[in-house]
Every structure is written in structure tokens, then in C-alpha cells.
Design a protein around this motif. Structure first.
Motif, PDB file in Angstrom:
ATOM      1  N   ARG A  79     -40.699 -17.756  37.270  1.00 10.60           N
ATOM      2  CA  ARG A  79     -39.261 -17.513  37.066  1.00 10.60           C
ATOM      3  C   ARG A  79     -39.044 -16.405  36.039  1.00 10.60           C
ATOM      4  O   ARG A  79     -38.174 -15.551  36.210  1.00 10.60           O
ATOM      5  N   GLN A  80     -39.849 -16.420  34.984  1.00  8.60           N
ATOM      6  CA  GLN A  80     -39.749 -15.373  33.959  1.00  8.60           C
ATOM      7  C   GLN A  80     -40.048 -14.002  34.571  1.00  8.60           C
ATOM      8  O   GLN A  80     -39.356 -13.023  34.276  1.00  8.60           O
ATOM      9  N   THR A  81     -41.050 -13.944  35.443  1.00  6.18           N
ATOM     10  CA  THR A  81     -41.393 -12.682  36.108  1.00  6.18           C
ATOM     11  C   THR A  81     -40.232 -12.222  36.986  1.00  6.18           C
ATOM     12  O   THR A  81     -39.868 -11.035  36.981  1.00  6.18           O
ATOM     13  N   GLU A  82     -39.639 -13.170  37.725  1.00 10.05           N
ATOM     14  CA  GLU A  82     -38.491 -12.823  38.571  1.00 10.05           C
ATOM     15  C   GLU A  82     -37.339 -12.288  37.718  1.00 10.05           C
ATOM     16  O   GLU A  82     -36.704 -11.288  38.066  1.00 10.05           O
ATOM     17  N   LEU A  83     -37.056 -12.959  36.602  1.00  6.31           N
ATOM     18  CA  LEU A  83     -35.956 -12.532  35.738  1.00  6.31           C
ATOM     19  C   LEU A  83     -36.245 -11.177  35.096  1.00  6.31           C
ATOM     20  O   LEU A  83     -35.346 -10.330  34.977  1.00  6.31           O
ATOM     21  N   THR A  84     -37.482 -10.957  34.693  1.00  8.02           N
ATOM     22  CA  THR A  84     -37.865  -9.665  34.111  1.00  8.02           C
ATOM     23  C   THR A  84     -37.664  -8.552  35.128  1.00  8.02           C
ATOM     24  O   THR A  84     -37.133  -7.479  34.799  1.00  8.02           O
ATOM     25  N   LEU A  85     -38.065  -8.809  36.375  1.00 10.94           N
ATOM     26  CA  LEU A  85     -37.878  -7.826  37.440  1.00 10.94           C
ATOM     27  C   LEU A  85     -36.393  -7.581  37.670  1.00 10.94           C
ATOM     28  O   LEU A  85     -35.947  -6.427  37.796  1.00 10.94           O
ATOM     29  N   SER A  86     -35.596  -8.651  37.697  1.00 10.11           N
ATOM     30  CA  SER A  86     -34.159  -8.529  37.897  1.00 10.11           C
ATOM     31  C   SER A  86     -33.520  -7.703  36.781  1.00 10.11           C
ATOM     32  O   SER A  86     -32.683  -6.824  37.033  1.00 10.11           O
ATOM     33  N   VAL A  87     -33.914  -7.960  35.533  1.00 11.19           N
ATOM     34  CA  VAL A  87     -33.374  -7.196  34.402  1.00 11.19           C
ATOM     35  C   VAL A  87     -33.759  -5.725  34.524  1.00 11.19           C
ATOM     36  O   VAL A  87     -32.933  -4.828  34.290  1.00 11.19           O
ATOM     37  N   ALA A  88     -35.002  -5.467  34.917  1.00 11.36           N
ATOM     38  CA  ALA A  88     -35.445  -4.077  35.077  1.00 11.36           C
ATOM     39  C   ALA A  88     -34.630  -3.375  36.168  1.00 11.36           C
ATOM     40  O   ALA A  88     -34.227  -2.208  36.002  1.00 11.36           O
ATOM     41  N   GLN A  89     -34.374  -4.083  37.274  1.00 11.08           N
ATOM     42  CA  GLN A  89     -33.574  -3.496  38.352  1.00 11.08           C
ATOM     43  C   GLN A  89     -32.146  -3.231  37.871  1.00 11.08           C
ATOM     44  O   GLN A  89     -31.560  -2.185  38.184  1.00 11.08           O
ATOM     45  N   ARG A  90     -31.587  -4.150  37.110  1.00 16.05           N
ATOM     46  CA  ARG A  90     -30.225  -3.954  36.583  1.00 16.05           C
ATOM     47  C   ARG A  90     -30.199  -2.771  35.616  1.00 16.05           C
ATOM     48  O   ARG A  90     -29.247  -1.991  35.612  1.00 16.05           O
ATOM     49  N   ASP A  91     -31.223  -2.661  34.790  1.00 16.22           N
ATOM     50  CA  ASP A  91     -31.301  -1.519  33.871  1.00 16.22           C
ATOM     51  C   ASP A  91     -31.344  -0.204  34.647  1.00 16.22           C
ATOM     52  O   ASP A  91     -30.692   0.771  34.268  1.00 16.22           O
ATOM     53  N   ASP A  92     -32.117  -0.189  35.741  1.00 18.03           N
ATOM     54  CA  ASP A  92     -32.186   1.020  36.573  1.00 18.03           C
ATOM     55  C   ASP A  92     -30.803   1.347  37.144  1.00 18.03           C
ATOM     56  O   ASP A  92     -30.367   2.505  37.125  1.00 18.03           O
ATOM     57  N   LYS A  93     -30.115   0.311  37.652  1.00 18.10           N
ATOM     58  CA  LYS A  93     -28.766   0.518  38.207  1.00 18.10           C
ATOM     59  C   LYS A  93     -27.816   1.026  37.119  1.00 18.10           C
ATOM     60  O   LYS A  93     -26.998   1.922  37.361  1.00 18.10           O
ATOM     61  N   LEU A  94     -27.916   0.444  35.922  1.00 17.84           N
ATOM     62  CA  LEU A  94     -27.059   0.858  34.818  1.00 17.84           C
ATOM     63  C   LEU A  94     -27.303   2.332  34.481  1.00 17.84           C
ATOM     64  O   LEU A  94     -26.349   3.093  34.281  1.00 17.84           O
ATOM     65  N   ARG A  95     -28.586   2.721  34.423  1.00 16.56           N
ATOM     66  CA  ARG A  95     -28.895   4.130  34.154  1.00 16.56           C
ATOM     67  C   ARG A  95     -28.320   5.036  35.245  1.00 16.56           C
ATOM     68  O   ARG A  95     -27.767   6.098  34.956  1.00 16.56           O
ATOM     69  N   GLU A  96     -28.445   4.584  36.492  1.00 14.55           N
ATOM     70  CA  GLU A  96     -27.876   5.369  37.599  1.00 14.55           C
ATOM     71  C   GLU A  96     -26.368   5.493  37.429  1.00 14.55           C
ATOM     72  O   GLU A  96     -25.795   6.577  37.628  1.00 14.55           O
ATOM     73  N   MET A  97     -25.718   4.383  37.062  1.00 16.20           N
ATOM     74  CA  MET A  97     -24.263   4.413  36.896  1.00 16.20           C
ATOM     75  C   MET A  97     -23.855   5.328  35.741  1.00 16.20           C
ATOM     76  O   MET A  97     -22.862   6.059  35.835  1.00 16.20           O
ATOM     77  N   VAL A  98     -24.636   5.296  34.654  1.00 14.83           N
ATOM     78  CA  VAL A  98     -24.345   6.185  33.522  1.00 14.83           C
ATOM     79  C   VAL A  98     -24.495   7.635  33.958  1.00 14.83           C
ATOM     80  O   VAL A  98     -23.656   8.495  33.623  1.00 14.83           O
ATOM     81  N   ASP A  99     -25.545   7.915  34.747  1.00 13.48           N
ATOM     82  CA  ASP A  99     -25.739   9.278  35.265  1.00 13.48           C
ATOM     83  C   ASP A  99     -24.562   9.691  36.145  1.00 13.48           C
ATOM     84  O   ASP A  99     -24.050  10.814  36.038  1.00 13.48           O
ATOM     85  N   VAL A 100     -24.128   8.779  37.026  1.00 17.26           N
ATOM     86  CA  VAL A 100     -22.983   9.080  37.908  1.00 17.26           C
ATOM     87  C   VAL A 100     -21.728   9.296  37.062  1.00 17.26           C
ATOM     88  O   VAL A 100     -20.941  10.236  37.318  1.00 17.26           O
ATOM     89  N   GLN A 101     -21.534   8.467  36.041  1.00 20.56           N
ATOM     90  CA  GLN A 101     -20.366   8.617  35.170  1.00 20.56           C
ATOM     91  C   GLN A 101     -20.402   9.968  34.460  1.00 20.56           C
ATOM     92  O   GLN A 101     -19.373  10.660  34.372  1.00 20.56           O
ATOM     93  N   ASP A 102     -21.579  10.366  33.978  1.00 23.99           N
ATOM     94  CA  ASP A 102     -21.716  11.682  33.329  1.00 23.99           C
ATOM     95  C   ASP A 102     -21.380  12.805  34.316  1.00 23.99           C
ATOM     96  O   ASP A 102     -20.682  13.761  33.969  1.00 23.99           O
ATOM     97  N   ARG A 103     -21.887  12.672  35.545  1.00 23.97           N
ATOM     98  CA  ARG A 103     -21.575  13.707  36.552  1.00 23.97           C
ATOM     99  C   ARG A 103     -20.081  13.751  36.844  1.00 23.97           C
ATOM    100  O   ARG A 103     -19.500  14.832  36.995  1.00 23.97           O
ATOM    101  N   CYS A 104     -19.450  12.549  36.899  1.00 25.32           N
ATOM    102  CA  CYS A 104     -17.997  12.507  37.142  1.00 25.32           C
ATOM    103  C   CYS A 104     -17.244  13.193  35.999  1.00 25.32           C
ATOM    104  O   CYS A 104     -16.297  13.954  36.243  1.00 25.32           O
ATOM    105  N   LEU A 105     -17.651  12.923  34.764  1.00 24.57           N
ATOM    106  CA  LEU A 105     -17.012  13.572  33.622  1.00 24.57           C
ATOM    107  C   LEU A 105     -17.192  15.086  33.699  1.00 24.57           C
ATOM    108  O   LEU A 105     -16.243  15.843  33.460  1.00 24.57           O
ATOM    109  N   ASN A 106     -18.393  15.505  34.034  1.00 22.01           N
ATOM    110  CA  ASN A 106     -18.646  16.948  34.170  1.00 22.01           C
ATOM    111  C   ASN A 106     -17.780  17.548  35.273  1.00 22.01           C
ATOM    112  O   ASN A 106     -17.218  18.640  35.106  1.00 22.01           O
TER     113      ASN A 106
END
Length: 131
Positions: A79-106
Motif C-alpha cells: 500500500r505504501q508503494t502504491e501511495l508513493t507512486l500515486s504521489v509521484a504521479q500527482r507531483d508530475d501532474k502538478l508540475r505539468e499544470m504549473v508549466d501550462v499555467q506559466d505558458r498561459c501567463l506568457n
């Protein structure tokens, strides 16, 4: 005298035989005493071990509890491995969203700048064109 020497030799032989038997018996007795001491020590150790032992049913129950705990540990690790993977995937999505937000601002800034340039160009054009 010959009788005396025969008796003396027989006595010497008997004494020698008795001495050998006495030495043999003392050695046997010494070994028996040593064996008794070792046995007593072994019995004391065995008694102590028996006093610290648990009943067979308690042991079986403990073994089952240990197995359940080990399985639970494995489940929690999975379960810990599953949660760690889930957190990593969410972090990746968050980074993507921040990148998209930066592009939108630009892009917003680029649109604003373009609109300002367009406004300046329109004003220049209107100033040059007669109505």
C-alpha cells in the motif's frame, strides 16, 4: 623360609592386585562422580529451559499471530508503494499544470503586448488617414 618367601610373594601379588583394583575402582568412581556432576548441571539447565518454555498451543497461536503480522506488514508495504507512486504521479501532474499555467501567463502577456501594439498601430493609421 621358603614358605615364608612363598607367603610373602603371594601377599605381594595380592597387594599388587588389590592396588590395581583400588586404582581401577577409584578411576571408575571419579568418572562416575564427574558424570553425576555433568548430569546434575544438564538437568538444571533443562529445568531452567523448561520453565521458560511456553505451551505448545501458545506457541502455535504465537506462530499464527506472527504470520498474520508478517502478512499485514507485506500488505502495508504494498500500500505504501502504491501511495508513493500515486504521489509521484500527482507531483508530475502538478508540475505539468504549473508549466501550462506559466505558458498561459506568457501567452496572456503576449496577447496584451500584441493588443497594445495593435492599438498603437491603429492610432497611427487613423492619424494618417483622412476621414
Amino acid at each position: 623360609s621358603q614358605d615364608h618367601s612363598l607367603v610373602k610373594q603371594a601377599f605381594d601379588n595380592l597387594e599388587k592386585d588389590f592396588c590395581e583394583r583400588e586404582r581401577f575402582l577409584k578411576e571408575r568412581l571419579s568418572k562416575a562422580v564427574l558424570w553425576k556432576r555433568r548430569s546434575a548441571t544438564a538437568l538444571r539447565i533443562a529445568r531452567r529451559r523448561m520453565q521458560s518454555m511456553v505451551a505448545g498451543t501458545d506457541f502455535e497461536r504465537s506462530q499464527q499471530e506472527l504470520q498474520v503480522s508478517r502478512q499485514r506488514e507485506l500488505d502495508l508495504a504494498r500500500r505504501q508503494t502504491e501511495l508513493t507512486l500515486s504521489v509521484a504521479q500527482r507531483d508530475d501532474k502538478l508540475r505539468e499544470m504549473v508549466d501550462v499555467q506559466d505558458r498561459c501567463l506568457n501567452l496572456d502577456n503576449l496577447v496584451r503586448e500584441t493588443e497594445q501594439e495593435f492599438t498603437v498601430l491603429r492610432r497611427r493609421l487613423q492619424a494618417r488617414e483622412p476621414r
